[in-house]
Design a protein around this motif. Structure first.
Motif, PDB file in Angstrom:
ATOM      1  N   ASN A 612      26.758  37.341  42.489  1.00 51.20           N
ATOM      2  CA  ASN A 612      28.036  37.016  43.098  1.00 51.20           C
ATOM      3  C   ASN A 612      29.129  37.106  42.038  1.00 51.20           C
ATOM      4  O   ASN A 612      28.934  36.666  40.905  1.00 51.20           O
ATOM      5  CB  ASN A 612      27.983  35.612  43.684  1.00 51.20           C
ATOM      6  N   ASN A 613      30.280  37.685  42.388  1.00 49.91           N
ATOM      7  CA  ASN A 613      31.416  37.710  41.480  1.00 49.91           C
ATOM      8  C   ASN A 613      32.099  36.349  41.480  1.00 49.91           C
ATOM      9  O   ASN A 613      32.395  35.805  42.544  1.00 49.91           O
ATOM     10  CB  ASN A 613      32.417  38.797  41.888  1.00 49.91           C
ATOM     11  N   ALA A 614      32.358  35.810  40.306  1.00 45.89           N
ATOM     12  CA  ALA A 614      32.985  34.488  40.185  1.00 45.89           C
ATOM     13  C   ALA A 614      34.465  34.574  39.847  1.00 45.89           C
ATOM     14  O   ALA A 614      35.134  33.554  39.726  1.00 45.89           O
ATOM     15  CB  ALA A 614      32.256  33.668  39.113  1.00 45.89           C
ATOM     16  N   LEU A 615      34.997  35.779  39.704  1.00 46.34           N
ATOM     17  CA  LEU A 615      36.361  35.957  39.214  1.00 46.34           C
ATOM     18  C   LEU A 615      37.400  35.338  40.142  1.00 46.34           C
ATOM     19  O   LEU A 615      38.350  34.701  39.685  1.00 46.34           O
ATOM     20  CB  LEU A 615      36.646  37.451  39.019  1.00 46.34           C
ATOM     21  N   CYS A 642      31.395  45.931  30.822  1.00 48.02           N
ATOM     22  CA  CYS A 642      30.615  44.891  31.496  1.00 48.02           C
ATOM     23  C   CYS A 642      29.804  44.059  30.514  1.00 48.02           C
ATOM     24  O   CYS A 642      29.473  42.902  30.801  1.00 48.02           O
ATOM     25  CB  CYS A 642      29.685  45.525  32.528  1.00 48.02           C
ATOM     26  N   ASP A 643      29.484  44.624  29.367  1.00 49.41           N
ATOM     27  CA  ASP A 643      28.708  43.890  28.365  1.00 49.41           C
ATOM     28  C   ASP A 643      29.591  43.158  27.359  1.00 49.41           C
ATOM     29  O   ASP A 643      29.071  42.527  26.436  1.00 49.41           O
ATOM     30  CB  ASP A 643      27.787  44.850  27.607  1.00 49.41           C
ATOM     31  N   GLY A 644      30.910  43.251  27.550  1.00 47.73           N
ATOM     32  CA  GLY A 644      31.825  42.691  26.567  1.00 47.73           C
ATOM     33  C   GLY A 644      32.512  41.433  27.025  1.00 47.73           C
ATOM     34  O   GLY A 644      31.998  40.667  27.857  1.00 47.73           O
ATOM     35  N   VAL A 645      33.727  41.209  26.498  1.00 43.99           N
ATOM     36  CA  VAL A 645      34.472  39.984  26.758  1.00 43.99           C
ATOM     37  C   VAL A 645      35.924  40.313  27.066  1.00 43.99           C
ATOM     38  O   VAL A 645      36.426  41.381  26.711  1.00 43.99           O
ATOM     39  CB  VAL A 645      34.427  39.020  25.545  1.00 43.99           C
ATOM     40  N   TYR A 646      36.567  39.369  27.741  1.00 42.92           N
ATOM     41  CA  TYR A 646      38.008  39.421  27.942  1.00 42.92           C
ATOM     42  C   TYR A 646      38.614  38.363  27.027  1.00 42.92           C
ATOM     43  O   TYR A 646      38.268  37.179  27.111  1.00 42.92           O
ATOM     44  CB  TYR A 646      38.377  39.140  29.399  1.00 42.92           C
ATOM     45  N   PHE A 650      42.420  31.183  26.915  1.00 44.68           N
ATOM     46  CA  PHE A 650      41.447  30.103  27.022  1.00 44.68           C
ATOM     47  C   PHE A 650      40.205  30.380  26.189  1.00 44.68           C
ATOM     48  O   PHE A 650      39.231  29.640  26.256  1.00 44.68           O
ATOM     49  CB  PHE A 650      41.036  29.915  28.489  1.00 44.68           C
ATOM     50  N   GLY A 651      40.228  31.456  25.389  1.00 47.45           N
ATOM     51  CA  GLY A 651      39.058  31.845  24.612  1.00 47.45           C
ATOM     52  C   GLY A 651      38.433  33.101  25.196  1.00 47.45           C
ATOM     53  O   GLY A 651      38.852  33.608  26.248  1.00 47.45           O
ATOM     54  N   ASN A 652      37.435  33.651  24.517  1.00 46.89           N
ATOM     55  CA  ASN A 652      36.754  34.844  24.990  1.00 46.89           C
ATOM     56  C   ASN A 652      35.883  34.515  26.199  1.00 46.89           C
ATOM     57  O   ASN A 652      35.098  33.570  26.172  1.00 46.89           O
ATOM     58  CB  ASN A 652      35.896  35.445  23.880  1.00 46.89           C
ATOM     59  N   ILE A 653      36.028  35.304  27.257  1.00 48.26           N
ATOM     60  CA  ILE A 653      35.275  35.091  28.490  1.00 48.26           C
ATOM     61  C   ILE A 653      34.409  36.320  28.729  1.00 48.26           C
ATOM     62  O   ILE A 653      34.907  37.450  28.756  1.00 48.26           O
ATOM     63  CB  ILE A 653      36.224  34.875  29.676  1.00 48.26           C
ATOM     64  N   THR A 654      33.101  36.114  28.901  1.00 44.53           N
ATOM     65  CA  THR A 654      32.196  37.243  29.110  1.00 44.53           C
ATOM     66  C   THR A 654      32.450  37.868  30.477  1.00 44.53           C
ATOM     67  O   THR A 654      32.578  37.163  31.485  1.00 44.53           O
ATOM     68  CB  THR A 654      30.727  36.799  29.019  1.00 44.53           C
ATOM     69  N   ILE A 655      32.520  39.197  30.493  1.00 46.86           N
ATOM     70  CA  ILE A 655      32.793  39.915  31.735  1.00 46.86           C
ATOM     71  C   ILE A 655      31.669  39.708  32.743  1.00 46.86           C
ATOM     72  O   ILE A 655      31.909  39.536  33.937  1.00 46.86           O
ATOM     73  CB  ILE A 655      32.984  41.420  31.451  1.00 46.86           C
ATOM     74  N   SER A 656      30.430  39.707  32.269  1.00 49.28           N
ATOM     75  CA  SER A 656      29.297  39.583  33.191  1.00 49.28           C
ATOM     76  C   SER A 656      29.310  38.255  33.934  1.00 49.28           C
ATOM     77  O   SER A 656      28.834  38.163  35.066  1.00 49.28           O
ATOM     78  CB  SER A 656      27.975  39.741  32.432  1.00 49.28           C
ATOM     79  N   SER A 657      29.861  37.201  33.326  1.00 48.49           N
ATOM     80  CA  SER A 657      29.911  35.905  34.004  1.00 48.49           C
ATOM     81  C   SER A 657      30.939  35.901  35.122  1.00 48.49           C
ATOM     82  O   SER A 657      30.820  35.129  36.075  1.00 48.49           O
ATOM     83  CB  SER A 657      30.230  34.792  32.999  1.00 48.49           C
ATOM     84  N   MET A 658      31.963  36.761  35.032  1.00 50.58           N
ATOM     85  CA  MET A 658      32.999  36.839  36.050  1.00 50.58           C
ATOM     86  C   MET A 658      32.683  37.892  37.111  1.00 50.58           C
ATOM     87  O   MET A 658      33.043  37.736  38.272  1.00 50.58           O
ATOM     88  CB  MET A 658      34.348  37.172  35.400  1.00 50.58           C
ATOM     89  N   CYS A 659      32.030  38.983  36.696  1.00 52.38           N
ATOM     90  CA  CYS A 659      31.838  40.146  37.579  1.00 52.38           C
ATOM     91  C   CYS A 659      30.373  40.551  37.639  1.00 52.38           C
ATOM     92  O   CYS A 659      30.035  41.723  37.420  1.00 52.38           O
ATOM     93  CB  CYS A 659      32.699  41.313  37.104  1.00 52.38           C
ATOM     94  N   GLY A 664      26.530  45.176  38.367  1.00 49.66           N
ATOM     95  CA  GLY A 664      25.163  45.572  38.653  1.00 49.66           C
ATOM     96  C   GLY A 664      24.123  44.482  38.519  1.00 49.66           C
ATOM     97  O   GLY A 664      22.947  44.709  38.780  1.00 49.66           O
ATOM     98  N   CYS A 665      24.518  43.308  38.089  1.00 49.03           N
ATOM     99  CA  CYS A 665      23.606  42.159  38.034  1.00 49.03           C
ATOM    100  C   CYS A 665      22.338  42.459  37.258  1.00 49.03           C
ATOM    101  O   CYS A 665      21.242  42.515  37.806  1.00 49.03           O
ATOM    102  CB  CYS A 665      23.258  41.695  39.448  1.00 49.03           C
ATOM    103  N   GLY A 666      22.477  42.654  35.959  1.00 52.92           N
ATOM    104  CA  GLY A 666      21.304  42.842  35.122  1.00 52.92           C
ATOM    105  C   GLY A 666      20.450  41.597  35.078  1.00 52.92           C
ATOM    106  O   GLY A 666      20.887  40.493  35.414  1.00 52.92           O
ATOM    107  N   GLU A 667      19.216  41.761  34.649  1.00 50.45           N
ATOM    108  CA  GLU A 667      18.285  40.640  34.659  1.00 50.45           C
ATOM    109  C   GLU A 667      18.738  39.496  33.766  1.00 50.45           C
ATOM    110  O   GLU A 667      18.373  38.343  33.987  1.00 50.45           O
ATOM    111  CB  GLU A 667      16.895  41.115  34.245  1.00 50.45           C
ATOM    112  N   ASP A 668      19.553  39.820  32.747  1.00 50.07           N
ATOM    113  CA  ASP A 668      19.982  38.772  31.828  1.00 50.07           C
ATOM    114  C   ASP A 668      20.923  37.772  32.501  1.00 50.07           C
ATOM    115  O   ASP A 668      21.041  36.624  32.065  1.00 50.07           O
ATOM    116  CB  ASP A 668      20.669  39.385  30.606  1.00 50.07           C
ATOM    117  N   ILE A 669      21.602  38.186  33.593  1.00 53.47           N
ATOM    118  CA  ILE A 669      22.498  37.260  34.280  1.00 53.47           C
ATOM    119  C   ILE A 669      22.021  36.939  35.694  1.00 53.47           C
ATOM    120  O   ILE A 669      22.695  36.211  36.423  1.00 53.47           O
ATOM    121  CB  ILE A 669      23.931  37.823  34.346  1.00 53.47           C
ATOM    122  N   LEU A 670      20.863  37.459  36.085  1.00 53.94           N
ATOM    123  CA  LEU A 670      20.343  37.197  37.426  1.00 53.94           C
ATOM    124  C   LEU A 670      20.124  35.704  37.642  1.00 53.94           C
ATOM    125  O   LEU A 670      20.502  35.155  38.674  1.00 53.94           O
ATOM    126  CB  LEU A 670      19.035  37.962  37.641  1.00 53.94           C
TER     127      LEU A 670
END
Length: 830
Positions: A612-615, A642-646, A650-659, A664-670
């Protein structure tokens, strides 16, 4: 036994309940007995179930299993497993973290704070930052412990350098452990609230038991007093008067701390809140009467929490913002806790610099106030808010004063009402994003105001204007959360402004119609409040005002810019109805029921399947307008895709946590995505007790069990996560409302005994299969003969085994002429 079970076969649809209690057979799935293809599973499972039932008293034992932990551990500061997560904050007494090893990480959640690695224990205790190392001043910061740390000593020391936060006990010791191999207990960060500085130091040095150190014990409330309806409160209600713990300040002292207050409402059920008023008093209740404190002695910069409402000095001894609503509307308890944050400034001995002091003006190295504050200034430029410069205003250490919050509350039991309650919540909007700030900003003197921020016709007034839909303006991280209804039903409007404010307006951007106006009244008593805000108008709507949530609105503030003002605010609160909610005594319970459902319905647990996208629900969307993943990935501040940060303010925010879904929802964030979905569904469906909540939690619990069926077609990786965390999350989900309501529960969530659900509440789903069609048409299926075949095989094997056993044991009869076998005596040779 087998034939007996076949005779009682019609009752075998209850076998799943038996398997729930006998772990020996939990791994044998059982299907719907109406499907003849499952008869083979029923018959074998039934035999195993009966065997397990008979043998379980013999083989069942309690085994104490010691869980061994391997690898590094993340230690989140202020995430106390015995209480709740309070984060990295001043006013909190942090207990030393024990047993940290190389590879472990210490995570600080920085919001209006920073973190220094201190040079020594002495430097931490003295708040001496001269040799300290600034690690981070925003976002979330993770410090990884390495072997080098062990060479410098047996402990690490951290502290916050912002304002007087270090003296407010925002410091932490982490004790190192050089052991290797698995460990039985993970290091955690625990804390105590409401303790004095001396007691907190004694705790850190092991000289005091944390359980007896909290000054929260010095807060108390009177017994509930029943009262009949009045003109102000149109229903029967209870009244309580309370006194908070002492907060000790020096002349010119500043404190921004969390305190535990005596909670005046029930903790096992929700009640309808009435009016709440508060003031600060001074003195010792054991020595004599307490004296009310005037605002020109103790300035309330702001207070935060829900034991009482009221944003700042304008709410002292005033009930308008927190007055009772007319029945059946009102605010409910349950989602509030007993923690309040007080940002207080003692103005004694500040002389003619009282304004610079209460506005948290920055100073130079010689202690001289500068021409800018802690926010809004390009010179200072860190965007952390006026609190960044909130140090003590004098060097005086006495005389000290103990200030206490005195608060009076009223509430009504829902069982005393003839109608269900229509609950209200409040949502908050902030005008500061109009100039790319958050909550606080500076008002430059009019000579330094740019034209776009000057009021037309009066250049000595600063104007900030923010335009957006109601949904966008009032959607964010504040207590009301994101407003999702299509129509906003408004019952009250209130605002929070600082000294120099002229007013705040919320208008329809298309028609110019006024929705809300917050006028400001200033005090005139030289001995008490001259120059201070005494009240801000509150608007009530009866009948309520209904406005489309997507209607475009304009939020405007006016501030006097005759002279510089720093760290000001412009916050507006709307009290709005929760859509479609009618709450009675049953829904008011703060513990939900749970049971073991007959089968697992995975689609009801995970509406998005995997990710799910949390953005859209994030701070980036609410305050930065970044609500689309494609746009976020295209920005120059986004590094690594997608593997980086914004890189945000408020600090660096990982893209995968938002999108997660977009990327593609890799296993590391499943795993994170699935757990987030369960948490979101639990929050949505279990805001109040009821069948909807019970059904969802029961489904989550059931899907986590090895005996469950119904999750065919879902990938193993998804079900593995559900199986690993589902039971714990379901049981924790039964604790509704704020977790502080369950702080002293006798029975922990994990100890709750879960019984089978009532089958009437969980009718089996129909199976549209050819088998059932054949059964309905003919009333017979060849597979019905399977039990008979099994019985025939067993009987045949039994007869055959008896025959072979007889042949093996029968005596040998010799025919005529045969010789008997020779029996040798001892010593003879063959």
């Amino acid at each position: 036994l087998f034939i007996l079970l076949l005779i009682v076969y019609p009752t075998l649809d209850h076998i799943s309940h038996i398997t729930h209690y006998y772990p020996l057979i939990q791994h044998f799935p059982i299907g719907n007995r109406n499907n003849p293809r499952n008869i083979m599973k029923y018959t074998m499972s039934a035999l195993l179930a009966m065997a397990a039932f008979l043998l379980s008293p013999v083989v069942a034992t309690d085994v104490d299993t010691e869980v061994l932990l391997e690898g590094p551990v993340e230690i989140v500061v202020g995430d106390d497993p015995d209480q709740f997560a309070i984060g990295w904050s001043d006013g909190v007494c942090y207990l030393p973290v024990k047993g940290a090893r190389a590879g472990d990480s210490v995570t600080f959640e920085l919001f209006g704070h920073n973190v220094y690695l201190m040079d020594s224990a002495e430097a931490m205790e003295d708040c001496d930052f001269s040799r300290g190392k600034l690690l981070a001043s925003g976002g979330d910061y993770e410090y990884t412990i390495t072997e080098k740390n062990f060479a410098k000593g047996s402990s690490l020391y951290f502290a916050c350098e912002v304002g007087s936060h270090c003296f407010g006990e925002q410091r932490l010791r982490v004790d190192l452990d050089a052991s290797e191999g698995p460990r039985t207990e993970a290091p955690v960060s625990k804390f105590v609230l409401g303790t004095s500085s001396l007691s907190c130091k004694a705790i850190r040095q092991g000289e005091m038991d944390p359980s007896v150190a909290s000054r929260a014990m010095e807060t108390e409330c009177s017994e509930p007093e029943f009262r009949e309806p009045t003109e102000a409160i149109d229903r029967p209600h209870y009244y309580r008067s309370c006194l908070g713990p002492p907060i000790t300040l020096t002349p010119g002292g500043v404190i921004n701390k969390s305190s535990v207050l005596s909670f005046p409402f029930p903790t096992d059920r929700r009640v309808l809140l009435g009016g709440r008023t508060w003031e600060f008093v001074q003195g010792d209740p054991k020595l004599g009467p307490l004296e009310p404190v005037e605002v020109n002695q103790l300035y309330i910069h702001h207070i935060a929490g829900s034991v009482v409402l009221g944003n700042g000095a304008e709410n002292i001894r005033r009930v308008e913002e927190d007055a009772a609503f007319q029945t059946p509307y009102g605010m409910l308890s349950g989602d509030i806790n007993d923690i309040m944050i007080f940002h207080l400034i003692d103005l004694r001995e500040t002389g003619d610099q009282w304004l610079e002091c209460l506005e948290c003006r920055c100073k130079d190295g010689q202690g001289t106030y500068l021409g800018f504050g802690g926010s809004g200034s390009e010179t200072f430029g860190d965007g952390t808010g006026g609190v960044a410069c909130c140090n003590n205003c004098t060097d005086l250490v006495g005389p000290t004063v103990d200030y206490r919050l005195r608060y009076n509350v009223t509430y009504t039991e829902l069982s005393d009402l003839d109608v269900p309650v229509k609950p209200l919540k409040y949502v908050l909007a902030d005008v500061a994003p109009a100039i790319d700030r958050y909550v606080e900003w500076d008002v430059p003197s009019y000579q330094n105001l740019t034209k776009e921020y000057k009021l037309e016709g009066n250049p000595m007034v600063q104007v900030l204007e923010r335009v957006g839909t109601l949904r966008d303006l009032f959607g964010g991280i504040f207590s009301g959360g994101k407003y999702t209804s299509g129509m906003m039903e408004i019952h009250r409007c209130a605002g929070h402004l600082h000294i120099a404010a002229i007013g705040m307006w919320l208008t329809d951007a298309l028609t110019g119609d006024l929705i809300c106006y917050n006028d400001v009244e200033y005090g005139s008593d030289p001995k008490a409040d001259v120059g201070f805000i005494r009240s801000i108008t509150v608007t009530n709507y009866d009948p309520p005002l209904k406005v489309l949530s997507d209607r475009k609105m304009k939020l405007v503030t006016h501030y006097d810019a005759t002279v510089l003002h720093t760290g000001v605010m412009g916050l507006i609160s709307l009290y709005v109805a929760e859509e479609g909610k009618d709450i009675g005594p049953a829904e008011a319970a703060l513990t939900a029921d749970i049971c073991a459902a007959p089968s697992c319905e995975v689609t009801d647990i995970l509406p998005n399947g995997r990710c799910n996208n949390a953005l859209e629900d994030s701070m980036l969307c609410a305050f930065g307008g970044l609500c689309d993943c494609t746009t976020l990935l295209s920005l120059s501040d986004t590094v690594g895709g997608c593997d980086g940060v914004y890189m945000s303010d408020f600090g660096n925010i990982t893209i995968s946590s938002m999108c997660a879904q977009h990327c593609g929802c890799g296993e590391d964030i499943l795993e994170d995505s699935i757990l987030e979905q369960i948490e979101e569904q639990t929050e949505e469906l279990c805001r109040y007790a009821g069948k909807e909540c019970t059904r969802y939690l029961s489904n989550v619990y059931t899907c986590s069990q090895p005996w469950a069926n119904g999750f065919d077609g879902f990938e193993k990786a998804v079900m593995k996560v559900v199986a690993q965390y589902g039971e714990r999350m379901a049981l924790e989900g039964t604790k509704l409302g704020d977790q502080a309501m369950h702080r002293y529960d006798v029975v922990k969530a994990e100890d709750v005994e879960v019984s089978p659900c009532d089958p009437k509440d969980y009718p089996p789903k129909s199976e549209e299969t050819e088998t059932k069609d054949f059964e309905r048409a003919n009333g017979f299926h060849p597979l019905y003969l399977f039990p008979v075949f099994v019985v025939g095989v067993i009987v045949g094997l039994f007869v055959l085994s008896k025959k072979l056993r007889r042949e093996k044991t029968a005596p040998t009869v010799l025919s005529e002429g045969e010789k008997a076998p020779t029996v040798l005596s001892d010593g003879e040779k063959v």
